[in-house]
Motif scaffolding. Sequence first.
Motif, PDB file in Angstrom:
ATOM      1  N   ALA A 261      39.619   9.537   2.774  1.00 11.03           N
ATOM      2  CA  ALA A 261      40.173  10.173   1.567  1.00 11.03           C
ATOM      3  C   ALA A 261      41.691  10.156   1.616  1.00 11.03           C
ATOM      4  O   ALA A 261      42.283  10.481   2.654  1.00 11.03           O
ATOM      5  N   TYR A 262      42.314   9.821   0.506  1.00 10.99           N
ATOM      6  CA  TYR A 262      43.774   9.835   0.376  1.00 10.99           C
ATOM      7  C   TYR A 262      44.430   8.954   1.441  1.00 10.99           C
ATOM      8  O   TYR A 262      45.508   9.256   1.940  1.00 10.99           O
ATOM      9  N   GLY A 263      43.736   7.901   1.821  1.00 11.91           N
ATOM     10  CA  GLY A 263      44.292   6.909   2.733  1.00 11.91           C
ATOM     11  C   GLY A 263      44.718   5.713   1.900  1.00 11.91           C
ATOM     12  O   GLY A 263      45.857   5.626   1.423  1.00 11.91           O
TER      13      GLY A 263
ATOM     14  N   SER B 127      44.062   5.019  -1.073  1.00 10.86           N
ATOM     15  CA  SER B 127      44.461   5.319  -2.460  1.00 10.86           C
ATOM     16  C   SER B 127      45.915   5.774  -2.539  1.00 10.86           C
ATOM     17  O   SER B 127      46.514   5.763  -3.612  1.00 10.86           O
ATOM     18  N   MET B 128      46.514   6.155  -1.424  1.00 11.80           N
ATOM     19  CA  MET B 128      47.931   6.548  -1.428  1.00 11.80           C
ATOM     20  C   MET B 128      48.805   5.490  -0.756  1.00 11.80           C
ATOM     21  O   MET B 128      49.998   5.730  -0.519  1.00 11.80           O
ATOM     22  N   ALA B 129      48.235   4.338  -0.446  1.00 11.20           N
ATOM     23  CA  ALA B 129      48.999   3.306   0.272  1.00 11.20           C
ATOM     24  C   ALA B 129      50.068   2.712  -0.645  1.00 11.20           C
ATOM     25  O   ALA B 129      49.900   2.643  -1.855  1.00 11.20           O
TER      26      ALA B 129
ATOM     27  N   MET C  93      49.575   7.787   4.544  1.00  5.61           N
ATOM     28  CA  MET C  93      50.771   8.572   4.293  1.00  5.61           C
ATOM     29  C   MET C  93      50.625  10.042   4.695  1.00  5.61           C
ATOM     30  O   MET C  93      51.591  10.790   4.747  1.00  5.61           O
ATOM     31  N   ARG C  94      49.398  10.464   4.931  1.00  2.00           N
ATOM     32  CA  ARG C  94      49.142  11.899   5.100  1.00  2.00           C
ATOM     33  C   ARG C  94      49.914  12.525   6.271  1.00  2.00           C
ATOM     34  O   ARG C  94      50.451  13.613   6.130  1.00  2.00           O
ATOM     35  N   PRO C  95      49.993  11.875   7.444  1.00  2.00           N
ATOM     36  CA  PRO C  95      50.770  12.502   8.519  1.00  2.00           C
ATOM     37  C   PRO C  95      52.241  12.689   8.113  1.00  2.00           C
ATOM     38  O   PRO C  95      52.810  13.765   8.328  1.00  2.00           O
TER      39      PRO C  95
ATOM     40  N   TYR D 151      51.688  21.935  -0.352  1.00  2.00           N
ATOM     41  CA  TYR D 151      51.800  20.735  -1.194  1.00  2.00           C
ATOM     42  C   TYR D 151      50.498  20.427  -1.921  1.00  2.00           C
ATOM     43  O   TYR D 151      50.500  19.634  -2.863  1.00  2.00           O
ATOM     44  N   ILE D 152      49.390  20.962  -1.446  1.00  2.00           N
ATOM     45  CA  ILE D 152      48.116  20.617  -2.089  1.00  2.00           C
ATOM     46  C   ILE D 152      47.409  21.848  -2.649  1.00  2.00           C
ATOM     47  O   ILE D 152      46.222  21.829  -2.902  1.00  2.00           O
ATOM     48  N   SER D 153      48.201  22.897  -2.865  1.00  2.38           N
ATOM     49  CA  SER D 153      47.688  24.068  -3.569  1.00  2.38           C
ATOM     50  C   SER D 153      48.010  23.890  -5.045  1.00  2.38           C
ATOM     51  O   SER D 153      49.130  23.515  -5.402  1.00  2.38           O
TER      52      SER D 153
ATOM     53  N   LEU E 181      53.543  12.877   5.104  1.00  4.05           N
ATOM     54  CA  LEU E 181      53.726  13.744   3.932  1.00  4.05           C
ATOM     55  C   LEU E 181      53.403  15.210   4.217  1.00  4.05           C
ATOM     56  O   LEU E 181      54.090  16.104   3.734  1.00  4.05           O
ATOM     57  N   TYR E 182      52.335  15.440   4.957  1.00  7.99           N
ATOM     58  CA  TYR E 182      51.891  16.828   5.174  1.00  7.99           C
ATOM     59  C   TYR E 182      51.848  17.206   6.649  1.00  7.99           C
ATOM     60  O   TYR E 182      51.294  18.249   6.987  1.00  7.99           O
ATOM     61  N   GLU E 183      52.335  16.331   7.515  1.00  6.62           N
ATOM     62  CA  GLU E 183      52.111  16.497   8.959  1.00  6.62           C
ATOM     63  C   GLU E 183      50.616  16.659   9.220  1.00  6.62           C
ATOM     64  O   GLU E 183      50.181  17.441  10.070  1.00  6.62           O
TER      65      GLU E 183
ATOM     66  N   GLY F 142      36.453  15.335  -4.083  1.00 14.08           N
ATOM     67  CA  GLY F 142      37.036  14.053  -3.670  1.00 14.08           C
ATOM     68  C   GLY F 142      36.882  13.899  -2.170  1.00 14.08           C
ATOM     69  O   GLY F 142      35.956  13.263  -1.661  1.00 14.08           O
ATOM     70  N   ARG F 143      37.776  14.569  -1.447  1.00 18.53           N
ATOM     71  CA  ARG F 143      37.835  14.445   0.009  1.00 18.53           C
ATOM     72  C   ARG F 143      36.480  14.637   0.698  1.00 18.53           C
ATOM     73  O   ARG F 143      36.122  13.882   1.597  1.00 18.53           O
ATOM     74  N   SER F 144      35.721  15.659   0.256  1.00 24.20           N
ATOM     75  CA  SER F 144      34.488  15.981   0.980  1.00 24.20           C
ATOM     76  C   SER F 144      33.415  14.922   0.764  1.00 24.20           C
ATOM     77  O   SER F 144      32.411  14.907   1.474  1.00 24.20           O
TER      78      SER F 144
ATOM     79  N   GLY G 179      43.006  23.714  -5.527  1.00 19.24           N
ATOM     80  CA  GLY G 179      43.704  23.108  -4.394  1.00 19.24           C
ATOM     81  C   GLY G 179      42.750  22.274  -3.567  1.00 19.24           C
ATOM     82  O   GLY G 179      41.562  22.199  -3.865  1.00 19.24           O
ATOM     83  N   SER G 180      43.296  21.666  -2.539  1.00 21.08           N
ATOM     84  CA  SER G 180      42.528  20.702  -1.753  1.00 21.08           C
ATOM     85  C   SER G 180      42.480  21.126  -0.290  1.00 21.08           C
ATOM     86  O   SER G 180      43.301  21.930   0.155  1.00 21.08           O
ATOM     87  N   GLN G 181      41.517  20.567   0.437  1.00 18.46           N
ATOM     88  CA  GLN G 181      41.325  20.877   1.872  1.00 18.46           C
ATOM     89  C   GLN G 181      41.193  22.386   2.086  1.00 18.46           C
ATOM     90  O   GLN G 181      41.825  22.976   2.961  1.00 18.46           O
TER      91      GLN G 181
ATOM     92  N   VAL H 184      38.357  10.435  -8.387  1.00 23.86           N
ATOM     93  CA  VAL H 184      38.653   9.028  -8.071  1.00 23.86           C
ATOM     94  C   VAL H 184      39.899   8.887  -7.200  1.00 23.86           C
ATOM     95  O   VAL H 184      40.001   7.971  -6.381  1.00 23.86           O
ATOM     96  N   LYS H 185      40.853   9.797  -7.343  1.00 25.59           N
ATOM     97  CA  LYS H 185      42.111   9.667  -6.601  1.00 25.59           C
ATOM     98  C   LYS H 185      41.896   9.676  -5.091  1.00 25.59           C
ATOM     99  O   LYS H 185      42.700   9.141  -4.352  1.00 25.59           O
ATOM    100  N   ALA H 186      40.802  10.274  -4.639  1.00 24.98           N
ATOM    101  CA  ALA H 186      40.593  10.375  -3.191  1.00 24.98           C
ATOM    102  C   ALA H 186      40.399   8.997  -2.570  1.00 24.98           C
ATOM    103  O   ALA H 186      40.898   8.716  -1.469  1.00 24.98           O
TER     104      ALA H 186
HETATM  105  N1  LIG Z   1      46.714  13.727  -1.184  1.00 28.49           N
HETATM  106  C1  LIG Z   1      46.314  14.970  -0.598  1.00 28.49           C
HETATM  107  C2  LIG Z   1      45.437  15.773  -1.452  1.00 28.49           C
HETATM  108  C3  LIG Z   1      45.974  15.976  -2.805  1.00 28.49           C
HETATM  109  C4  LIG Z   1      44.892  16.276  -3.716  1.00 28.49           C
HETATM  110  C5  LIG Z   1      45.227  15.883  -5.095  1.00 28.49           C
HETATM  111  N2  LIG Z   1      45.248  16.981  -6.018  1.00 28.49           N
HETATM  112  C6  LIG Z   1      45.816  14.780   0.808  1.00 28.49           C
HETATM  113  O1  LIG Z   1      45.912  13.745   1.339  1.00 28.49           O
HETATM  114  O2  LIG Z   1      45.370  15.684   1.446  1.00 28.49           O
END
Ligand SMILES: N[C@@H](CCCC[NH3+])C(=O)O
Length: 414
Positions: free
Chosen positions: A369-371, A373-375, A311-313, A161-163, A315-317, A275-277, A201-203, A59-61
Motif C-alpha cells: 500500500a502507498y508504495g 502508487s506514490m512512486a 516514499m513512506r520512510p 500527516y495522515i489524519s 515522508l512519515y519516517e 485501502g491499506r488494509s 484518517g489512515s493507519q 484506489v490510491k493505495a
Molecule cells: N500515503 C499514506 C496514507 C495516506 C492516505 C491517503 N488519504 C501512507 O503511506 O501511509
Amino acid sequence: MNTLHRIDGRLHLEDVALDTLAERFGTPLYVYSRAALESAYRAYAEAFAATPHLICYAVKANSSLAILNLFARLGAGFDIVSGGELARVLAAGGDAGKVVFSGVGKTANEMRAALDAGILCFNLESESELHRLDRVAGDMGKVAPVSFRVNPDVDPKTHPYISTGLKENKFGVPIAEAPALYRLAASLPNLKVTGVDCHIGSQLTDLSPLADAADRVLDLVDTLAADGIALRHIDLGGGVGIRYRDETPPDLAAYGRVLAQKFAGRREKLLLEPGRSLVGNAGLLLTRVEYLKPGEDKNFAIVDAAMNDLMRPALYEAYHEIVAVGERTVPARRYDIVGPICETGDFLGFARDLAIEEGDLLALLSAGAYGMSMASNYNSRPRAAEILIDKNEIHLVRERETLDQLLAGERLVY
Ligand SMILES: N[C@@H](CCCC[NH3+])C(=O)O
Ligand SMILES: Cc1ncc(COP(=O)(O)O)c(C=O)c1O
C-alpha cells in the motif's frame, strides 16, 4: 505477511523464490501475492456480512490495473480521487456504478468524466464544489448523485500527516454545517442527495475513533431524516491500519460487529473505503545491495531502491521490516539501508541488523500500500516493475519503465 516463508533458507512469496524473480525481472521490483490480496478482501466481506454493504477499495493505495481487476472480480466497488483513477478503474473492468468519487479539488473535467461513466456518488467536500457539480451536471442534462464528506472532528490517533478527520484538516465539511448544506443540495435541480461520507484518517490502530465517527455520522443521518432528507447509503471511509512492526491493528470482525449493532434496523447501505488494509501486507519491494559502506559511526547498505520507489520512510519516517532474501553465514552488522538518491532523507530503514554481502537481495515488507502508487521519477529513475504471484505462477503486471518512456513527451526549445 503470511504468504511469505522460507524454504531451505530462501525467501518465497507463495510458491515462488524471490531470488528467481530478481534474476529474471531485475530490481527494484514490487511483488504481490494474489492469495494475500484475495484473503484480505474476503476478510472484509466476512466481517461485514451481517450488514448490507459495498466495499469500495481506495484506489490510491495501489492503483495497478491487475489489482483493481482482481478486486472488481470479487465484487468490489472503488473509491477514486481523480480522473486518472477513474480511467484506471474502467480500464481494469470495474463497475462505474460502484464508484464513489472523493477529494477536495475535483475539476469540471473530472466531474464530466465521472458523470459520463455513471458513478454511484460524488463525495462533495465544500459548498463551492456543490455549485460547480450542479452546473456541470446541468450542462450535460444529467442529475449527479451526491454525498457530503463530513468532518466529524474525531482524533484518529495516527500520524499527523495522515489524519483527515480533525477540524484543522482540509477534508470534508464541518459536521455542524452539514444539515444546511444538505438542504441546499436537495434544492438544486441537477443534484440528487443519496448518501453521506466520512473518512477520518489512515493507519488507525484503535477502533474507538472509527466507532465515534460512525456515531456522529448516524446522528446526522437521523437529523436529516427528520428534516425529510432520506439517504440511501452511509460511507464510513477506510483507515483500518495494518501491522508494519508491532502495531495491533483493529480486529475487522470486531469492527464488523460494532457496525452491525449500529446499523441494525436501518435502511441505509454501509459503504467502506479500505485501502491499506486490503493491499498493504500483500506486497513487498525487492531490492539489491549495491554497496556496503562501513563508516566510523554507522554502516550503510546502499541498495538499488530509493525514496522514489517507496516514499513512506522519507515522508512519515514509516517503518518497513527489511529482511535478507537469502541466508548468509557472515556475521550480522547494523546498517542504515539507504538508496542512491541525492537526499539525506533517502532512507528505507535505520539501524537494521543484517547478515549480508554486496549483491545480496533484501525484501522491504508490507509495501503493497502507498508504495508503487506514490512512486516518482525523482533523480530520473525509471519506476519499478510489478509482479503478481499466484501460487507458482508469475505474472509481470507492469513492465519496468524504460528510459525512452522517461523522456517521452519532452521537447527542446531552439
Ligand atoms: N500515503 C499514506 C496514507 C495516506 C492516505 C491517503 N488519504 C501512507 O503511506 O501511509
Ligand atoms: C477519502 C479516502 N478514502 C479512503 C482512504 C483509504 O484509507 P486507508 O488506506 O487508510 O484504508 C483514504 C486515504 O486515507 C481516503 O483519503
